[in-house]
Design a protein around this motif. Structure first.
Motif, PDB file in Angstrom:
ATOM      1  N   GLY A 202      54.389 -23.294 -28.093  1.00 32.16           N
ATOM      2  CA  GLY A 202      52.829 -22.843 -27.606  1.00 32.16           C
ATOM      3  C   GLY A 202      51.585 -24.363 -28.461  1.00 32.16           C
ATOM      4  N   ASN A 203      50.610 -23.534 -28.149  1.00 36.35           N
ATOM      5  CA  ASN A 203      49.332 -24.680 -27.902  1.00 36.35           C
ATOM      6  C   ASN A 203      49.831 -25.714 -29.513  1.00 36.35           C
ATOM      7  OD1 ASN A 203      47.378 -24.457 -25.842  1.00 36.35           O
ATOM      8  ND2 ASN A 203      47.196 -22.275 -27.155  1.00 36.35           N
ATOM      9  N   LEU A 204      49.970 -24.971 -30.740  1.00 35.93           N
ATOM     10  CA  LEU A 204      49.757 -25.138 -31.656  1.00 35.93           C
ATOM     11  C   LEU A 204      51.283 -26.412 -32.041  1.00 35.93           C
ATOM     12  CD1 LEU A 204      48.933 -26.593 -34.835  1.00 35.93           C
ATOM     13  CD2 LEU A 204      49.736 -24.359 -35.051  1.00 35.93           C
TER      14      LEU A 204
ATOM     15  N   ARG B 128      53.313 -27.967 -29.480  1.00 35.64           N
ATOM     16  CA  ARG B 128      52.962 -28.641 -28.476  1.00 35.64           C
ATOM     17  C   ARG B 128      52.462 -29.836 -28.602  1.00 35.64           C
ATOM     18  NH1 ARG B 128      51.862 -25.022 -24.063  1.00 35.64           N
ATOM     19  NH2 ARG B 128      49.989 -25.678 -23.916  1.00 35.64           N
ATOM     20  N   ALA B 129      50.882 -29.749 -29.579  1.00 30.55           N
ATOM     21  CA  ALA B 129      49.713 -30.703 -30.921  1.00 30.55           C
ATOM     22  C   ALA B 129      51.081 -31.407 -31.466  1.00 30.55           C
ATOM     23  CB  ALA B 129      48.777 -29.984 -30.903  1.00 30.55           C
ATOM     24  N   LEU B 130      51.445 -30.643 -32.430  1.00 32.49           N
ATOM     25  CA  LEU B 130      51.512 -31.556 -33.424  1.00 32.49           C
ATOM     26  C   LEU B 130      53.629 -31.732 -33.035  1.00 32.49           C
ATOM     27  CD1 LEU B 130      52.764 -28.600 -35.442  1.00 32.49           C
ATOM     28  CD2 LEU B 130      51.123 -29.751 -36.222  1.00 32.49           C
TER      29      LEU B 130
ATOM     30  N   ASN C  42      53.237 -33.696 -29.970  1.00 30.13           N
ATOM     31  CA  ASN C  42      52.406 -34.451 -29.451  1.00 30.13           C
ATOM     32  C   ASN C  42      51.866 -35.697 -30.524  1.00 30.13           C
ATOM     33  OD1 ASN C  42      53.689 -33.963 -26.778  1.00 30.13           O
ATOM     34  ND2 ASN C  42      51.555 -32.349 -27.275  1.00 30.13           N
TER      35      ASN C  42
ATOM     36  N   ASN D  98      44.948 -31.471 -28.290  1.00 28.04           N
ATOM     37  CA  ASN D  98      46.359 -30.236 -28.018  1.00 28.04           C
ATOM     38  C   ASN D  98      45.564 -28.914 -29.348  1.00 28.04           C
ATOM     39  OD1 ASN D  98      47.719 -31.536 -26.670  1.00 28.04           O
ATOM     40  ND2 ASN D  98      48.034 -32.895 -27.202  1.00 28.04           N
ATOM     41  N   LEU D  99      45.206 -29.867 -30.094  1.00 32.02           N
ATOM     42  CA  LEU D  99      45.366 -29.291 -32.192  1.00 32.02           C
ATOM     43  C   LEU D  99      43.980 -28.754 -31.719  1.00 32.02           C
ATOM     44  CD1 LEU D  99      46.295 -28.661 -34.451  1.00 32.02           C
ATOM     45  CD2 LEU D  99      44.627 -30.831 -35.035  1.00 32.02           C
TER      46      LEU D  99
ATOM     47  N   ARG E  30      42.474 -28.019 -28.855  1.00 25.79           N
ATOM     48  CA  ARG E  30      42.971 -26.715 -28.191  1.00 25.79           C
ATOM     49  C   ARG E  30      43.649 -25.624 -28.826  1.00 25.79           C
ATOM     50  NH1 ARG E  30      43.716 -30.710 -24.225  1.00 25.79           N
ATOM     51  NH2 ARG E  30      45.953 -30.681 -24.099  1.00 25.79           N
ATOM     52  N   ALA E  31      44.516 -25.676 -29.626  1.00 21.30           N
ATOM     53  CA  ALA E  31      45.514 -24.703 -30.391  1.00 21.30           C
ATOM     54  C   ALA E  31      44.584 -24.034 -31.324  1.00 21.30           C
ATOM     55  CB  ALA E  31      46.766 -25.587 -30.829  1.00 21.30           C
TER      56      ALA E  31
END
Lengths: 214, 214
Positions: A92-94, A96-98, A100, B93-94, B96-97
């Motif tokens: 999910g968003n989180l 993916r953020a982590l 990347n 990313n973060l 937006r999450a």
């Protein structure tokens, strides 16, 4: 130096030292006095001396600390002197953020696979280059690539079952972003990052400081 | 009950009580004994009694705790009995999450604007419905919508300057995900979430437990 002799409270402060030492190295600083480090880190010089004394006699009178040596010693204690392979559950968003976030790679944390159960996410390529795998393939993947560390950023209802599957595959360390506590065997270490709870703490800090404000 | 009389160590545990009480309410539990809460939270019953005694005589002998009442009292202490409007800086990313995370809204945290300096992000609509605004409009926006809380998820090099701008606009509470400490006036409260540092702590916990493992 014996890691076991370092108190837990000191250990908890090491990542912050590590970050400041890294910044000093980036700025080309080779050595630093406890007074100067104290000013930068906003911690008393006495605290710094007590903390860093655990690493032996690096803080010599009139010389200060050897920045790179201390950085490497602390890195070694934290297990950053090697590549730590990880898998991550939850694209999910989180998640993916982590996945990347380049800083983790810089610290030696290598995410080798990302899993999700959502058919819309499975097969997608992330910015970091990983392709999201079907969570159904978790066991097969870990049998082939036995890693010990995993991250979880999934809804709390699924988290306990997923964590149990990871543990059954030999995972010993879980970085948990799911909004729940995981009841796991004693030989598994867990680091929780409960984002809602940190936001509540901010809210408390603010409202207790400004009780008249809305 | 006077909030000031509650020790900080107890306050730090309140978000976790809040989460468990919420789950109890969701399961339809109206009251609970300290023994049962102890079992679920994996904390001693004595610790629970000591902590919750700060909230007055809710834990009556033979009755236990009134779940909803305690939930609301703790929520009030944490400042969750109102809408806390926030702005957020950093639509990566973060960011937006975090903006899209429904749980914060449920707790009363309302993100009313998201800002970024990246032209590729400005103007985009997030899943939560917010449109990413140009950071150049920060001051104008905050003059019209004076909020006291802000989140920051941007690179560390930009974070200090952005935090100063927020503070100049009257922000008093900052939820900081930038990988740096913010040197701010004493009247500004900061809650840091340093994700790299939490990953390093996990690494330490694992490697100190399993020194023979790679």
């Amino acid at each position: 130096m014996d890691v076991k002799s370092i108190p837990n409270t000191v250990i908890r402060r090491l990542p912050r030292y590590y970050r400041f030492l890294d910044e000093l190295m980036e700025s080309g600083v080779e050595r630093i006095s406890s007074a100067e480090l104290s000013r930068r880190m906003n911690v008393t010089a006495s605290q710094i001396r007590q903390d860093l004394n655990h690493f032996g006699a690096f803080g010599q009178q009139g010389y200060g600390y050897h920045v790179e040596y201390l950085y490497q010693e602390i890195g070694r204690i934290l297990g950053l002197d090697r590549v730590n392979e990880m898998v991550f559950i939850g694209a999910g968003n989180l998640g993916r953020a982590l996945a990347n976030y380049g800083n983790f790679v810089k610290r030696g944390f290598q995410m080798i696979a990302m899993f999700d159960q959502n058919p819309e996410l499975i097969g997608k390529t992330l910015a970091c280059g990983l392709v999201v795998r079907d969570i159904a393939e978790l066991e097969a993947f870990l049998a082939e690539h036995p890693v010990r560390m995993a991250g979880i950023a999934i809804p709390k209802t699924n988290a306990p079952a997923v964590a149990e599957r990871l543990v059954a595959c030999g995972v010993k360390a879980i970085w948990n972003f799911a909004h729940t506590d995981l009841a796991l065997p004693d030989d598994v270490v867990v680091e929780n990052v409960h984002l809602s709870e940190s936001l509540m703490e901010l809210s408390y800090l603010y409202h207790s400081r400004y009780p008249e404000e809305p």
